[in-house]
Design a protein around this motif. Structure first.
Motif, PDB file in Angstrom:
ATOM      1  N   CYS A  58      -4.883   7.985  -0.625  1.00 15.99           N
ATOM      2  CA  CYS A  58      -3.998   6.880  -0.275  1.00 15.99           C
ATOM      3  C   CYS A  58      -4.230   6.414   1.164  1.00 15.99           C
ATOM      4  CB  CYS A  58      -2.539   7.255  -0.482  1.00 15.99           C
ATOM      5  SG  CYS A  58      -2.023   7.262  -2.194  1.00 15.99           S
ATOM      6  N   GLU A  59      -4.601   7.350   2.022  1.00 18.24           N
ATOM      7  CA  GLU A  59      -4.867   6.995   3.421  1.00 18.24           C
ATOM      8  C   GLU A  59      -6.288   6.502   3.622  1.00 18.24           C
ATOM      9  OE1 GLU A  59      -3.891  10.542   5.591  1.00 18.24           O
ATOM     10  OE2 GLU A  59      -1.737  10.276   5.292  1.00 18.24           O
ATOM     11  N   GLN A  82      -9.068   8.304   3.211  1.00 18.56           N
ATOM     12  CA  GLN A  82      -9.923   9.325   3.801  1.00 18.56           C
ATOM     13  C   GLN A  82     -10.719  10.100   2.770  1.00 18.56           C
ATOM     14  OE1 GLN A  82      -7.602  11.841   6.334  1.00 18.56           O
ATOM     15  NE2 GLN A  82      -6.594  10.109   7.319  1.00 18.56           N
ATOM     16  N   ASP A 122       0.825  -1.211   0.000  1.00 19.78           N
ATOM     17  CA  ASP A 122       0.000   0.000   0.000  1.00 19.78           C
ATOM     18  C   ASP A 122       0.855   1.255   0.000  1.00 19.78           C
ATOM     19  OD1 ASP A 122      -2.662  -0.634  -0.090  1.00 19.78           O
ATOM     20  OD2 ASP A 122      -2.917  -0.774   2.073  1.00 19.78           O
ATOM     21  N   ASP A 123       2.094   1.129   0.368  1.00 16.72           N
ATOM     22  CA  ASP A 123       2.988   2.256   0.597  1.00 16.72           C
ATOM     23  C   ASP A 123       3.591   2.757  -0.717  1.00 16.72           C
ATOM     24  OD1 ASP A 123       4.451   4.169   1.899  1.00 16.72           O
ATOM     25  OD2 ASP A 123       5.985   2.779   2.620  1.00 16.72           O
ATOM     26  N   ARG A 165      -2.906  12.323  -1.196  1.00 19.66           N
ATOM     27  CA  ARG A 165      -2.474  11.795   0.107  1.00 19.66           C
ATOM     28  C   ARG A 165      -3.668  11.254   0.889  1.00 19.66           C
ATOM     29  NH1 ARG A 165      -2.512  12.868   5.098  1.00 19.66           N
ATOM     30  NH2 ARG A 165      -3.406  14.942   4.947  1.00 19.66           N
TER      31      ARG A 165
END
Length: 176
Positions: free
Chosen positions: A172-173, A175, A147-148, A169
């Protein structure tokens, strides 16, 4: 001749990873390869951060021979080793919003919807990077086996403005 890490002697060379210029005096990585058009060698120039993401093995070879005062040496080595551990990370060429709904994902084979985040892929062949399609941002774990990927996406996301970088960002998190 071995790979090199040196300050750029002029501001004319461009990074093969991101396409931006390498400024005079800025540290650069040179990968030496056989010249396919003559009996000599050619040098492909990269920003060290771009090389850590796209050409990790040659960069690690050069860092082993380089002086100890290379800026952010630990960060470059960490990124290069992570890229070697997940070999598909070297294919990342940034992220973008899909301008249409025509492209399909290399991981799930489904269409990438208009306006959705997609990861651009490239393949290194014969001394150059060739376009290799796209992956849904949500398919990153299945395709890259991690995932990173945000560090790689931002490294090659120079066309993204601050708002798009924050949106990426957050996506990717999980949210967004």
């Amino acid at each position: 001749m071995p790979h090199l890490i040196e300050p750029a002697t002029s501001g004319r060379s461009g990074c093969r990873g991101c396409g931006r210029r390498i400024g005079r005096g800025e540290l650069r990585f040179g990968e030496r390869l056989p010249n396919p058009f003559a009996e000599s060698e050619m040098t492909l120039w990269f920003h060290p951060g771009c090389a850590a993401c796209k050409r990790p093995a040659p960069l690690l070879e050069a860092l082993a021979q380089a002086p100890a005062n290379v800026p952010d040496r630990e960060g470059l080595e960490r990124t290069a080793r992570r890229t070697l551990a997940h070999h598909r990370l070297a294919r990342i060429d940034g992220a973008e919003r899909a301008p249409s709904g025509q492209a399909s994902c290399r991981a799930c084979r489904q269409a990438i919807t208009h306006g959705g985040w997609r990861i651009r892929l490239v393949f290194f062949e014969a001394g150059r990077f060739s376009p290799g399609g796209f992956v849904h941002l949500d398919c990153r774990k299945a395709y890259f086996e991690t995932d990173d990927v945000l560090e790689h996406l931002l490294q090659f996301g120079s066309s993204l403005d601050d708002g798009e970088r924050e949106s990426l960002r957050l996506a990717c998190e999980g949210q967004a």
